[in-house]
Design a protein around this motif. Structure first.
Motif, PDB file in Angstrom:
ATOM      1  N   PRO A 146       0.786  -1.245   0.000  1.00  0.00           N
ATOM      2  CA  PRO A 146       0.000   0.000   0.000  1.00  0.00           C
ATOM      3  C   PRO A 146       0.818   1.295   0.000  1.00  0.00           C
ATOM      4  CG  PRO A 146      -1.029  -1.604   1.428  1.00  0.00           C
ATOM      5  CD  PRO A 146       0.272  -2.208   0.994  1.00  0.00           C
ATOM      6  N   MET A 147       1.874   1.392   0.824  1.00  0.00           N
ATOM      7  CA  MET A 147       2.622   2.669   0.841  1.00  0.00           C
ATOM      8  C   MET A 147       3.233   2.960  -0.527  1.00  0.00           C
ATOM      9  SD  MET A 147       2.730   4.894   3.272  1.00  0.00           S
ATOM     10  CE  MET A 147       4.153   5.794   3.864  1.00  0.00           C
ATOM     11  N   ALA A 171       0.292   3.818  -3.035  1.00  0.00           N
ATOM     12  CA  ALA A 171      -0.304   5.138  -2.774  1.00  0.00           C
ATOM     13  C   ALA A 171       0.595   6.229  -3.345  1.00  0.00           C
ATOM     14  CB  ALA A 171      -0.510   5.345  -1.275  1.00  0.00           C
ATOM     15  N   GLY A 199       4.933   3.063   6.610  1.00  0.00           N
ATOM     16  CA  GLY A 199       3.520   3.429   6.721  1.00  0.00           C
ATOM     17  C   GLY A 199       3.093   3.552   8.178  1.00  0.00           C
ATOM     18  N   GLY A 245      -3.301   5.680   8.506  1.00  0.00           N
ATOM     19  CA  GLY A 245      -3.552   5.155   7.161  1.00  0.00           C
ATOM     20  C   GLY A 245      -4.296   6.141   6.267  1.00  0.00           C
ATOM     21  N   VAL A 300      -2.660   6.507   2.728  1.00  0.00           N
ATOM     22  CA  VAL A 300      -2.884   5.319   1.893  1.00  0.00           C
ATOM     23  C   VAL A 300      -4.338   5.245   1.435  1.00  0.00           C
ATOM     24  CG1 VAL A 300      -3.163   2.821   2.149  1.00  0.00           C
ATOM     25  CG2 VAL A 300      -0.952   3.858   2.554  1.00  0.00           C
ATOM     26  N   HIS A 350      -1.568  -1.106   6.199  1.00  0.00           N
ATOM     27  CA  HIS A 350      -0.260  -1.109   5.528  1.00  0.00           C
ATOM     28  C   HIS A 350       0.217  -2.519   5.164  1.00  0.00           C
ATOM     29  CE1 HIS A 350       0.154   3.139   5.874  1.00  0.00           C
ATOM     30  NE2 HIS A 350      -0.094   3.113   7.164  1.00  0.00           N
TER      31      HIS A 350
END
Ligand SMILES: Cc1cc2nc3c(=O)[nH]c(=O)nc-3n(C[C@H](O)[C@H](O)[C@H](O)COP(=O)(O)OP(=O)(O)OC[C@H]3O[C@@H](n4cnc5c(N)ncnc54)[C@H](O)[C@@H]3O)c2cc1C
Length: 482
Positions: free
Chosen positions: A329-330, A333, A410, A417, A420, A436
């Motif tokens: 995710p990090m 994003a 993250g 979050g 993200v 994360h």
């Protein structure tokens, strides 16, 4: 007989603290030609991508307005610089050409040729310092070498006297009547795509916009810069980078203005936060220093051992990284923010670059080119410095074994979050604890959040732990060659 000077605008799109313009005004010329040449490939590579071109378009429009307000106008031309300069000299009868220096290897090469050609034709050619506060050749180690590490570089320059910025002229001599200019639209900088509106709406390119941005930063954010700069979900940084890149504001102006702010807010917090911000301006200077002294670095790792590094040739993984579909995710994003807006927070730039070069083991040059094509602040000195730093092969590089863990990045810098979730709506219902690392979340948590890994959001394309170990093993193969 009337006298004419050309002020050759490049990436110094401002009126104030512009030494080339100032020299022309002081020269009391009857005519001043403010000329911008769209040279297409002046950096020795293609121009940066659409976001940067849209910015340039708006910045030129702003400069043209300012010049009109001073009784002058901006002359726009396209083509090879020497040919265009020759045409404009012939058409205007100019006897002087003034410009501000840039430090990219291909530009230096070209400017040198133009300077000797102008000297041969007995045109007064002079260049000035505007893009940096400290010119690269003025800073040397005790042994007379350029610096490769930031801290001693900054220790030497940070207390140096910086000339006070030059004030803006209040009136300018007009260019000779009838001098031809292309229209701004003829430069073709704006893509037909409505995406360009995002830049127009989100930013205010030009000198006035740059100063507004600096004042807003000093009034609202600067007092907490040290902590807030690390929070990508907040607007904790100045967002001055594209303004600085196009020279709508210069480092001398920023340094003087920040020092005045520190004096007015005379307490240790203002000093510490202001000093931290100025050290970031110092990193930009350092990038130019390294690029000037190591002109090979846009293509080649500064640490020569990396010529033998076993990079992987994985087009599929590179594509997933570019599109924000790695399943981390990090990383995703950051990459999606870049694609949507042309900007990415520094913390994310470091994270996605570490992931590409270490977890995916893809050569840093691929990432550098993607940033070059997509960033609104694409800047050769800062981009190459950042990429080589993250890959562990450049000046003051993070040691190769320092591999950013995007999950921990993250949890530390985006603990709720929010960042993200803003860029990955698929994960917007995930609890902060799992956002994360969705692959490690219990099935019930995923179901409640409506996430189906491999369908609504990708499964990770690499295992972070294994890929880290493989990267370290790859580094072992070149480690001893220094
Ligand atoms: C892989 C990677 C690629 C990068 N590519 C670019 C690029 O193409 N263009 C670019 O301007 N910056 C680049 N940077 C540096 C940095 O990320 C941006 O300058 C910063 O995020 C811009 O946001 P800001 O203006 O709000 O910064 P602030 O934190 O407000 O800093 C003020 C100014 O200092 C300068 N600065 C800050 N950090 C750095 C840095 N690490 N290196 C050089 N200058 C810095 C910038 O001019 C910036 O506008 C890169 C960093 C990395 C890790």
């Amino acid at each position: 007989m009337s006298r004419t000077a050309i002020v050759w605008y490049r990436r110094d799109l401002r009126i104030a603290d512009n030494p080339a313009l100032d020299a022309a005004v002081r020269g009391a010329y009857d005519h001043i030609v403010a000329l911008f040449i769209d040279t297409l490939d002046e950096l020795g590579r293609e121009a940066p991508g659409a976001a940067s071109q849209v910015w340039l378009h708006d910045a030129l429009a702003a400069l043209a307005n300012e010049l009109t307000g001073l009784g002058s106008r901006l002359i726009l031309r396209r083509g090879a610089a020497q040919q265009v300069l020759n045409d404009v000299i012939q058409a205007s009868g100019a006897t002087a050409v003034y410009w501000n220096r840039l430090y990219e290897p291909a530009v230096i090469e070209r400017d040198k040729k133009i300077k000797s050609w102008l000297a041969e034709t007995e045109v007064d050619a002079r260049s000035f310092c505007a893009d940096v506060a400290f010119e690269p050749w003025t800073i040397k180690t005790g042994q007379g070498n350029p610096y490769k590490v930031f801290t001693p570089f900054w220790r030497v320059v940070r207390n140096r006297f910086v000339d006070a910025p030059l004030t803006a002229p209040t009136r300018l001599a007009k260019p000779p009547a009838g001098l031809h200019s292309e229209s701004l639209s003829a430069l073709g900088l704006l893509p037909a795509h409505p995406w360009a509106n995002k830049i127009h709406n989100a930013w205010h390119p030009g000198e006035a916009g740059a100063h507004e941005r600096l004042e807003r930063f000093l009034n609202r954010t600067a007092k907490d810069y040290k902590t807030m700069r690390e929070r990508p979900a907040q607007n904790g940084t100045s967002l001055l980078s594209p303004h600085l890149h196009f020279g709508e504001i210069g480092p001398r102006q920023i340094i003087h203005r920040v020092q005045a702010w520190q004096q007015r807010n005379d307490h240790s917090d203002a000093r510490a936060n202001g000093d931290m911000f100025l050290s970031e301006i110092g990193w930009r200077e350092f990038g130019r220093h390294v690029l000037y002294h190591h002109p090979q670095t846009p293509h080649t790792s500064l640490d020569v051992r990396f010529a033998d590094f076993p990079w992987l040739d994985d087009e599929w993984a590179l594509d997933a990284w570019r599109r924000g579909r790695t399943g981390i995710p990090m990383v995703d994003a950051g990459m999606r923010e870049l694609w949507a807006t042309g900007i990415m927070h520094n913390r994310l730039r470091m994270t996605v670059a570490s992931f590409l070069t270490k977890n995916l083991r893809i050569a840093w040059q691929h990432g550098e080119r993607w940033f070059w094509d997509t960033l609104v602040d694409a800047d050769l000195g800062s981009n190459v410095l950042g990429w080589q730093w993250a890959a562990g092969c450049g000046a003051d590089a993070a040691p190769f074994f320092r591999i950013f863990n995007p999950v921990r990045q993250g949890q530390r810098f985006d603990p709720d979050g929010n960042y993200v979730k803003r860029w990955i709506p698929e994960l917007c219902n995930m609890p902060a604890k799992h956002v994360h690392s969705p692959w490690a979340a219990p099935q019930l948590v995923l179901e409640t959040a409506g996430v189906v890994l491999g369908w609504s959001y990708p499964k990770p394309i690499v295992d972070l732990k294994t890929s880290r170990q493989e990267a370290l093993a790859a580094f072992e193969t070149i480690k001893s060659g220094r």
